[in-house]
Write a protein that holds these residues in place. Structure first.
Motif, PDB file in Angstrom:
ATOM      1  N   VAL A  99     134.218 110.318  13.165  1.00 22.65           N
ATOM      2  CA  VAL A  99     132.696 110.176  11.913  1.00 22.65           C
ATOM      3  C   VAL A  99     131.858 109.349  12.184  1.00 22.65           C
ATOM      4  O   VAL A  99     130.742 109.699  12.859  1.00 22.65           O
ATOM      5  CB  VAL A  99     132.651 111.534  11.468  1.00 22.65           C
ATOM      6  CG1 VAL A  99     130.793 111.788  10.686  1.00 22.65           C
ATOM      7  CG2 VAL A  99     133.526 113.228  11.913  1.00 22.65           C
ATOM      8  N   ALA A 100     132.711 108.227  11.902  1.00 21.51           N
ATOM      9  CA  ALA A 100     131.494 107.534  11.086  1.00 21.51           C
ATOM     10  C   ALA A 100     131.457 106.247  12.384  1.00 21.51           C
ATOM     11  O   ALA A 100     130.658 105.493  12.721  1.00 21.51           O
ATOM     12  CB  ALA A 100     132.286 106.713  10.159  1.00 21.51           C
ATOM     13  N   SER A 101     132.336 106.287  13.989  1.00 23.41           N
ATOM     14  CA  SER A 101     132.980 105.634  14.980  1.00 23.41           C
ATOM     15  C   SER A 101     130.702 105.276  15.363  1.00 23.41           C
ATOM     16  O   SER A 101     130.169 103.993  15.675  1.00 23.41           O
ATOM     17  CB  SER A 101     133.553 106.148  15.900  1.00 23.41           C
ATOM     18  OG  SER A 101     133.103 107.641  16.452  1.00 23.41           O
ATOM     19  N   LEU A 102     129.842 106.607  15.184  1.00 25.44           N
ATOM     20  CA  LEU A 102     128.767 106.318  15.882  1.00 25.44           C
ATOM     21  C   LEU A 102     128.006 105.340  15.121  1.00 25.44           C
ATOM     22  O   LEU A 102     127.058 104.519  15.318  1.00 25.44           O
ATOM     23  CB  LEU A 102     128.156 107.186  16.599  1.00 25.44           C
ATOM     24  CG  LEU A 102     126.505 107.306  17.027  1.00 25.44           C
ATOM     25  CD1 LEU A 102     126.936 107.057  18.055  1.00 25.44           C
ATOM     26  CD2 LEU A 102     125.458 109.043  16.506  1.00 25.44           C
ATOM     27  N   PRO A 103     127.973 105.301  13.837  1.00 26.28           N
ATOM     28  CA  PRO A 103     127.236 104.370  12.664  1.00 26.28           C
ATOM     29  C   PRO A 103     127.675 102.906  12.851  1.00 26.28           C
ATOM     30  O   PRO A 103     127.296 102.108  12.582  1.00 26.28           O
ATOM     31  CB  PRO A 103     127.063 105.260  11.002  1.00 26.28           C
ATOM     32  CG  PRO A 103     127.919 106.544  11.705  1.00 26.28           C
ATOM     33  CD  PRO A 103     128.113 106.473  12.676  1.00 26.28           C
ATOM     34  N   ILE A 104     128.875 103.659  13.031  1.00 27.26           N
ATOM     35  CA  ILE A 104     130.066 101.632  13.754  1.00 27.26           C
ATOM     36  C   ILE A 104     129.265 101.306  13.946  1.00 27.26           C
ATOM     37  O   ILE A 104     128.733 100.031  14.141  1.00 27.26           O
ATOM     38  CB  ILE A 104     131.637 101.692  12.723  1.00 27.26           C
ATOM     39  CG1 ILE A 104     131.043 102.109  11.151  1.00 27.26           C
ATOM     40  CG2 ILE A 104     132.312 100.871  13.566  1.00 27.26           C
ATOM     41  CD1 ILE A 104     133.211 102.516  11.595  1.00 27.26           C
ATOM     42  N   ALA A 105     129.398 101.952  15.323  1.00 32.25           N
ATOM     43  CA  ALA A 105     129.600 101.198  16.675  1.00 32.25           C
ATOM     44  C   ALA A 105     127.557 100.635  16.691  1.00 32.25           C
ATOM     45  O   ALA A 105     126.879  99.748  17.503  1.00 32.25           O
ATOM     46  CB  ALA A 105     128.545 102.392  18.175  1.00 32.25           C
ATOM     47  N   ALA A 106     126.720 101.924  15.993  1.00 32.76           N
ATOM     48  CA  ALA A 106     124.622 101.823  15.954  1.00 32.76           C
ATOM     49  C   ALA A 106     125.029  99.929  15.004  1.00 32.76           C
ATOM     50  O   ALA A 106     124.125  98.927  15.713  1.00 32.76           O
ATOM     51  CB  ALA A 106     124.770 102.614  15.050  1.00 32.76           C
TER      52      ALA A 106
END
Length: 395
Positions: A99-106
């Protein structure tokens, strides 16, 4: 992966105080600029540069008011940021890596691309050290601008932008620790780390009395200040030493974070804005915005931020390692990326660390304000149109 939409009461408090605090920050910034360029400007600037000596015995604490704000009060701001990062890691949006991967990558894209843009403009010059300035997103301002769009903003977008900004803050903290520390004094550094180690053990032993953390925390702050590592890092270390108790309202981390929300949003950050945006706009100042340093900051924030955030988000989605939050589209993430170009607090903070020349510092701060204004306007227009189109499509 669908974003979890369950918001804890503490997150609601955090979001509400941050978005309101963003509007207060805007008011203080405008007020500071007006006063600095008025007949009272000299006295106003002189006040922030006036020294306040709190030395006693061998402890030497003789700093300007501005220095006390930037190294002292801002340590409390970093303490709250650390507590919020800790909460997000344990029970928030960053708990589930997928779930956190998208804001982390962003967030990673939103830091690397702006830094690269500034570096390309300034490599080999004395302004090269300013590469960290356009890396930061101001969470208070960004959420404050998002709040202007009212209830039409989906909660998933608010959560995405908040998580992105929190990770961005963590990145900025690491950049400050790694690249913007002075000559290191090992005895003071080891003393600070020793205190942190002792407090960390207390936390694992479930010692819940905050006095056992805050009082030694002040000593750790002094040791860190003398060590050459920026003193505000103390706030983050202290946050992770204090025992985390989930959503238990009696836990020390919950009580401290809840207590700090409003003093930070409506006290410390506005004072920081007043102390650091008293910029005298001399004749022809706008012509200097074409300097390599200014262009690196402005283009890094206005273009680098949304491009980095969107590109890294798309890459993650294409690789199948993450997905867009429920109810959102790529155009909404792009809008969040544009608002990510509002780089007020952390960008100004890093400016003070990156440069020693007063003129360069002032011009960098002006560039940050110009870029943040552009990002705010573009972000609001973009999201207003895209959210309206989404609502009409649903209807």
């Amino acid at each position: 992966m669908v974003f979890a939409l369950k918001l804890t009461s503490l997150f609601k408090d955090f979001f509400n105080s941050e978005r309101s605090g963003g509007l207060v920050l805007l008011f203080c910034t405008v007020l500071s600029l007006i006063i600095a360029n008025s007949p009272s400007g000299h006295g106003y600037l002189e006040f922030w540069h006036r020294h306040v000596d709190l030395s006693f015995g061998p402890v030497q604490l003789d700093y300007s008011v501005e220095h006390w704000v930037n190294d002292g009060l801002m340590a409390i701001f970093f303490l709250m940021v650390g507590l919020e990062i800790e909460r997000e890691l344990y029970i928030g949006e960053l708990k589930d890596l997928r779930v956190a991967s998208l804001p982390i990558a962003a967030a990673i894209g939103g830091m690397l691309v702006p830094a690269a843009i500034h570096f390309l403009f300034n490599a080999g010059t004395t302004e090269q050290s300013g590469f960290g300035i356009p890396m930061a997103t101001d969470i208070a301002f960004a959420l404050g601008m998002l709040a202007l769009l009212g209830n039409r903003v989906p909660f998933s977008l608010k959560i995405f932008l908040t998580a992105l900004a929190i990770i961005d803050d963590l990145g900025a903290i690491l950049v400050i620790a790694l690249f913007y520390s002075g000559g290191i004094s090992l005895p003071y550094l080891f003393a600070a780390l020793g205190i942190f180690g002792g407090l960390f053990i207390l936390g694992r032993m479930k010692v819940y009395n905050l006095a056992f953390y805050l009082i030694p925390g002040v000593v750790m702050w002094y040791c860190m200040l003398q060590s050459g590592v920026h003193a505000t890092i103390t706030g983050v270390l202290l946050a992770f030493a204090i025992p985390f108790g989930g959503d238990n309202e009696d836990s020390p981390s919950y009580r401290l974070q809840h207590f700090l929300h409003k003093p930070v949003a409506f006290g410390i950050l506005p004072i920081f804005a007043l102390a650091n945006t008293g910029l005298v706009l001399s004749y022809g100042w706008e012509n200097e915005l074409t300097s390599h340093n200014s262009l690196g900051i402005i283009l890094g924030l206005v273009i680098g931020k949304p491009v980095g955030i969107l590109l890294f988000s798309l890459l993650l989605i294409k690789l199948g390692w993450g997905s867009i939050p429920a109810g959102l589209k790529l155009k909404h993430l792009a809008g969040a990326g544009i608002l990510g170009g509002i780089g007020f607090t952390m960008s100004i903070f890093i400016t003070n660390l990156a440069f020693n020349d007063g003129h360069t510092i002032q011009l960098s701060k002006i560039s940050i304000l110009v870029a943040s204004l552009i990002a705010s306007i573009l972000g609001l227009i973009w999201l207003r149109i895209s959210l309206k189109e989404s609502k009409e499509a649903v209807a």
